[in-house]
Motif scaffolding. Structure first.
Motif, PDB file in Angstrom:
ATOM      1  N   LEU A  14       3.680  -2.842  -3.562  1.00 52.17           N
ATOM      2  CA  LEU A  14       4.083  -4.164  -4.022  1.00 52.17           C
ATOM      3  C   LEU A  14       5.082  -4.071  -5.177  1.00 52.17           C
ATOM      4  O   LEU A  14       6.090  -4.797  -5.208  1.00 52.17           O
ATOM      5  N   GLU A  15       4.817  -3.193  -6.140  1.00 53.44           N
ATOM      6  CA  GLU A  15       5.730  -3.030  -7.278  1.00 53.44           C
ATOM      7  C   GLU A  15       7.110  -2.580  -6.804  1.00 53.44           C
ATOM      8  O   GLU A  15       8.141  -3.051  -7.297  1.00 53.44           O
ATOM      9  N   LYS A  16       7.137  -1.688  -5.832  1.00 55.63           N
ATOM     10  CA  LYS A  16       8.408  -1.192  -5.291  1.00 55.63           C
ATOM     11  C   LYS A  16       9.215  -2.326  -4.669  1.00 55.63           C
ATOM     12  O   LYS A  16      10.452  -2.279  -4.634  1.00 55.63           O
ATOM     13  N   ASN A  17       8.515  -3.363  -4.182  1.00 55.58           N
ATOM     14  CA  ASN A  17       9.184  -4.484  -3.521  1.00 55.58           C
ATOM     15  C   ASN A  17       9.278  -5.725  -4.396  1.00 55.58           C
ATOM     16  O   ASN A  17       9.463  -6.833  -3.897  1.00 55.58           O
ATOM     17  N   GLY A  18       9.161  -5.528  -5.714  1.00 58.78           N
ATOM     18  CA  GLY A  18       9.452  -6.608  -6.656  1.00 58.78           C
ATOM     19  C   GLY A  18       8.337  -7.586  -6.916  1.00 58.78           C
ATOM     20  O   GLY A  18       8.594  -8.692  -7.418  1.00 58.78           O
ATOM     21  N   PHE A  19       7.093  -7.245  -6.618  1.00 56.02           N
ATOM     22  CA  PHE A  19       5.976  -8.147  -6.858  1.00 56.02           C
ATOM     23  C   PHE A  19       5.516  -8.083  -8.322  1.00 56.02           C
ATOM     24  O   PHE A  19       5.549  -7.008  -8.946  1.00 56.02           O
ATOM     25  N   GLU A  20       5.076  -9.229  -8.813  1.00 60.51           N
ATOM     26  CA  GLU A  20       4.399  -9.288 -10.106  1.00 60.51           C
ATOM     27  C   GLU A  20       2.897  -9.191  -9.835  1.00 60.51           C
ATOM     28  O   GLU A  20       2.361  -9.965  -9.035  1.00 60.51           O
ATOM     29  N   ILE A  21       2.236  -8.246 -10.472  1.00 60.60           N
ATOM     30  CA  ILE A  21       0.813  -8.018 -10.213  1.00 60.60           C
ATOM     31  C   ILE A  21      -0.001  -8.475 -11.408  1.00 60.60           C
ATOM     32  O   ILE A  21       0.236  -8.041 -12.544  1.00 60.60           O
ATOM     33  N   LYS A  22      -0.971  -9.364 -11.163  1.00 58.23           N
ATOM     34  CA  LYS A  22      -1.850  -9.891 -12.207  1.00 58.23           C
ATOM     35  C   LYS A  22      -3.293  -9.528 -11.872  1.00 58.23           C
ATOM     36  O   LYS A  22      -3.653  -9.381 -10.701  1.00 58.23           O
ATOM     37  N   ASP A  23      -4.122  -9.425 -12.888  1.00 56.08           N
ATOM     38  CA  ASP A  23      -5.569  -9.218 -12.692  1.00 56.08           C
ATOM     39  C   ASP A  23      -5.835  -7.990 -11.821  1.00 56.08           C
ATOM     40  O   ASP A  23      -6.184  -8.110 -10.645  1.00 56.08           O
ATOM     41  N   PHE A  24      -5.714  -6.838 -12.399  1.00 56.24           N
ATOM     42  CA  PHE A  24      -5.832  -5.596 -11.639  1.00 56.24           C
ATOM     43  C   PHE A  24      -7.252  -5.322 -11.150  1.00 56.24           C
ATOM     44  O   PHE A  24      -7.460  -4.558 -10.233  1.00 56.24           O
ATOM     45  N   GLU A  25      -8.253  -5.909 -11.800  1.00 58.64           N
ATOM     46  CA  GLU A  25      -9.637  -5.578 -11.475  1.00 58.64           C
ATOM     47  C   GLU A  25     -10.105  -6.295 -10.213  1.00 58.64           C
ATOM     48  O   GLU A  25      -9.573  -7.332  -9.824  1.00 58.64           O
ATOM     49  N   GLY A  26     -11.160  -5.739  -9.583  1.00 59.62           N
ATOM     50  CA  GLY A  26     -11.766  -6.388  -8.428  1.00 59.62           C
ATOM     51  C   GLY A  26     -11.327  -5.796  -7.106  1.00 59.62           C
ATOM     52  O   GLY A  26     -10.483  -4.896  -7.039  1.00 59.62           O
ATOM     53  N   LEU A  27     -11.909  -6.333  -6.032  1.00 58.72           N
ATOM     54  CA  LEU A  27     -11.615  -5.849  -4.682  1.00 58.72           C
ATOM     55  C   LEU A  27     -10.819  -6.850  -3.852  1.00 58.72           C
ATOM     56  O   LEU A  27     -10.272  -6.500  -2.828  1.00 58.72           O
ATOM     57  N   PHE A  28     -10.786  -8.109  -4.295  1.00 57.23           N
ATOM     58  CA  PHE A  28     -10.110  -9.152  -3.524  1.00 57.23           C
ATOM     59  C   PHE A  28      -8.846  -9.607  -4.251  1.00 57.23           C
ATOM     60  O   PHE A  28      -8.866  -9.851  -5.460  1.00 57.23           O
ATOM     61  N   PHE A  29      -7.767  -9.747  -3.475  1.00 55.65           N
ATOM     62  CA  PHE A  29      -6.493 -10.154  -4.073  1.00 55.65           C
ATOM     63  C   PHE A  29      -5.789 -11.168  -3.174  1.00 55.65           C
ATOM     64  O   PHE A  29      -5.846 -11.074  -1.940  1.00 55.65           O
ATOM     65  N   LEU A  30      -5.141 -12.123  -3.830  1.00 52.34           N
ATOM     66  CA  LEU A  30      -4.295 -13.095  -3.142  1.00 52.34           C
ATOM     67  C   LEU A  30      -2.854 -12.629  -3.297  1.00 52.34           C
ATOM     68  O   LEU A  30      -2.362 -12.460  -4.418  1.00 52.34           O
ATOM     69  N   ILE A  31      -2.164 -12.416  -2.167  1.00 50.87           N
ATOM     70  CA  ILE A  31      -0.780 -11.938  -2.193  1.00 50.87           C
ATOM     71  C   ILE A  31       0.128 -13.005  -1.596  1.00 50.87           C
ATOM     72  O   ILE A  31      -0.016 -13.369  -0.428  1.00 50.87           O
ATOM     73  N   ASP A  32       1.037 -13.535  -2.414  1.00 51.92           N
ATOM     74  CA  ASP A  32       2.030 -14.514  -1.969  1.00 51.92           C
ATOM     75  C   ASP A  32       3.334 -13.764  -1.726  1.00 51.92           C
ATOM     76  O   ASP A  32       3.957 -13.268  -2.670  1.00 51.92           O
ATOM     77  N   VAL A  33       3.754 -13.684  -0.453  1.00 52.96           N
ATOM     78  CA  VAL A  33       4.921 -12.857  -0.104  1.00 52.96           C
ATOM     79  C   VAL A  33       6.249 -13.584  -0.303  1.00 52.96           C
ATOM     80  O   VAL A  33       7.304 -12.964  -0.173  1.00 52.96           O
ATOM     81  N   VAL A  34       6.213 -14.880  -0.603  1.00 52.90           N
ATOM     82  CA  VAL A  34       7.452 -15.611  -0.882  1.00 52.90           C
ATOM     83  C   VAL A  34       7.772 -15.565  -2.378  1.00 52.90           C
ATOM     84  O   VAL A  34       8.869 -15.208  -2.786  1.00 52.90           O
ATOM     85  N   ASP A  35       6.784 -15.913  -3.213  1.00 50.60           N
ATOM     86  CA  ASP A  35       6.988 -15.848  -4.664  1.00 50.60           C
ATOM     87  C   ASP A  35       6.756 -14.449  -5.214  1.00 50.60           C
ATOM     88  O   ASP A  35       6.972 -14.202  -6.399  1.00 50.60           O
ATOM     89  N   LYS A  36       6.288 -13.536  -4.353  1.00 51.66           N
ATOM     90  CA  LYS A  36       6.057 -12.137  -4.716  1.00 51.66           C
ATOM     91  C   LYS A  36       5.117 -12.004  -5.922  1.00 51.66           C
ATOM     92  O   LYS A  36       5.475 -11.443  -6.959  1.00 51.66           O
ATOM     93  N   ILE A  37       3.935 -12.549  -5.735  1.00 51.29           N
ATOM     94  CA  ILE A  37       2.889 -12.480  -6.757  1.00 51.29           C
ATOM     95  C   ILE A  37       1.623 -11.941  -6.118  1.00 51.29           C
ATOM     96  O   ILE A  37       1.262 -12.319  -4.999  1.00 51.29           O
ATOM     97  N   CYS A  38       0.932 -11.053  -6.815  1.00 55.39           N
ATOM     98  CA  CYS A  38      -0.374 -10.558  -6.392  1.00 55.39           C
ATOM     99  C   CYS A  38      -1.344 -10.806  -7.539  1.00 55.39           C
ATOM    100  O   CYS A  38      -1.093 -10.375  -8.673  1.00 55.39           O
ATOM    101  N   LYS A  39      -2.445 -11.499  -7.267  1.00 54.66           N
ATOM    102  CA  LYS A  39      -3.404 -11.783  -8.329  1.00 54.66           C
ATOM    103  C   LYS A  39      -4.828 -11.687  -7.793  1.00 54.66           C
ATOM    104  O   LYS A  39      -5.075 -11.824  -6.593  1.00 54.66           O
ATOM    105  N   GLY A  40      -5.760 -11.449  -8.694  1.00 54.38           N
ATOM    106  CA  GLY A  40      -7.156 -11.310  -8.315  1.00 54.38           C
ATOM    107  C   GLY A  40      -7.724 -12.583  -7.729  1.00 54.38           C
ATOM    108  O   GLY A  40      -7.289 -13.690  -8.045  1.00 54.38           O
ATOM    109  N   ASP A  41      -8.704 -12.417  -6.839  1.00 45.28           N
ATOM    110  CA  ASP A  41      -9.328 -13.551  -6.163  1.00 45.28           C
ATOM    111  C   ASP A  41     -10.801 -13.210  -5.936  1.00 45.28           C
ATOM    112  O   ASP A  41     -11.153 -12.031  -5.811  1.00 45.28           O
ATOM    113  N   ASP A  42     -11.649 -14.249  -5.856  1.00 39.17           N
ATOM    114  CA  ASP A  42     -13.070 -13.959  -5.658  1.00 39.17           C
ATOM    115  C   ASP A  42     -13.425 -13.689  -4.202  1.00 39.17           C
ATOM    116  O   ASP A  42     -14.513 -13.212  -3.880  1.00 39.17           O
TER     117      ASP A  42
END
Length: 357
Positions: A175-203
């Protein structure tokens, strides 16, 4: 000059409004009815064309069935269009050239209907449609096509469940290689928005989650052993595309540029161009963000869901765009009205199945 001669003359000059007026003077003439319905289709009024044809009673006229089939394809009623084509083939068509075009459109219609059924997960019905085509898939080929087509059905957001710490590191690196901003590194579940290029933790509760390996497939990072990174250049030496490629053409995450080096598109590319992401005007102003539909016939992918902007940055439309496809599959945007399918000064970049236009 007879009215029929006047109709044919007006039709040859593409004066379809006059054709319709003249046809109304001889409402019972079969040939005039065909001309009127065809003119309505060419004026992008397929519903009116269907109304004209449905009010007539000439079941043995194959050309009426053909025009009706084309109108039904225009409004993406492929199942009904197939029924019209099959009625045609039960009748006698004397003109071999016309028959050849009918068969060509029939196969296009079968292909569109098959993929529509696959998208609806009606695989048995899709298989039955496949068997009617001129060159049907074998069961192995059909299975392969289902997998390939299903992988192109896109979502803007993916809920991903990480399988291990190592898999998380690999995903974040990708994701970082492709320009994503990564938030909330902890946990096993993540929401990835491929248009705004954001990855953040999710329950992970209440949403359909996929594995990280499935996520790679969904964003065209498959087949893994054939995907590579490459820069492609315009003839003037400036960068045209940078990102993932398949057989040397854009496929997966990447960025395309105008010939002066200004960013043109940023997102996920497929066999006919971009399928998700953002497109910009030469000024740098955002033009569209969201999803593009994979065009199954001729023409490039068409923006189908998202936000459209004018050159001053004003939001002119948000939501599902209305796309019209003619009998040969070329897409045109019906809504928002006046929003062109492509920019006139777009760069031309070779894609996997032709040229990105």
């Amino acid at each position: 000059m007879t009215i029929m001669n006047l109709i044919e003359n007006a039709f040859s000059k593409n004066d379809f409004e006059r054709v319709i007026r003249l046809c109304d003077e001889i409402p019972e003439n079969q040939k005039a009815i065909s001309y009127k319905a065809r003119s309505l289709c060419l004026l992008e009024r397929p519903h009116e064309a269907l109304d004209v044809l449905d009010k007539t009673n000439y079941p043995d006229n194959p050309y009426h069935h053909y025009i009706k089939a084309q109108a039904l394809m225009d409004i993406e009623q492929y199942g009904q269009a197939i029924e019209c084509f099959e009625e045609i083939f039960d009748l006698e068509v004397n003109d071999e050239t016309s028959l050849a075009f009918m068969k060509l459109d029939y196969n296009i219609c079968l292909s569109l209907r098959q993929d529509e059924l696959i998208e609806m997960e009606k695989y048995v019905d899709a298989w039955k449609v496949n068997l009617k085509s001129q060159s049907p898939y074998s069961i192995e080929g059909f299975t392969r096509h289902v997998r390939q087509y299903s992988s192109r059905v896109k979502s803007r957001q993916y809920y991903v469940r990480i399988s291990s710490h190592k898999a998380k590191e690999k995903l974040f690196l990708f994701l970082e290689k492709n320009g994503f901003e990564i938030k909330d590194f902890e946990g096993l579940f993540f929401l990835i928005d491929v248009v705004d290029k954001i990855c953040k933790g999710d329950d992970g509760r209440g949403e359909i989650t996929i594995s990280e390996s499935k996520f790679y497939d969904k964003v065209n990072f498959h087949p893994h052993n054939k995907i590579g990174l490459k820069n492609i250049f315009h003839e003037n030496g400036k960068i045209a595309y940078e990102g993932y490629v398949l057989n040397g053409a854009p496929y997966g995450f990447g960025k395309a540029y105008f010939e002066d080096g200004t960013l043109y598109r940023d997102g996920i590319f497929d066999i006919k161009g971009i399928v998700q992401g953002k497109e910009y005007y030469p000024s740098g102003q955002l033009r569209f963000e969201g999803n593009w539909c994979l065009t199954r016939g001729y023409g490039p992918n068409a923006p189908c869901n998202g936000n459209a902007y004018d050159e001053d940055g004003n939001l002119i439309y948000s939501g599902q765009l209305e796309i019209k496809r003619n009998g040969m599959g070329w897409p045109m945007i019906q809504k928002p009205k006046g929003f062109p399918l492509e920019q006139e000064n777009r760069p031309k970049i070779e894609c996997y199945n032709g040229v990105i236009e």
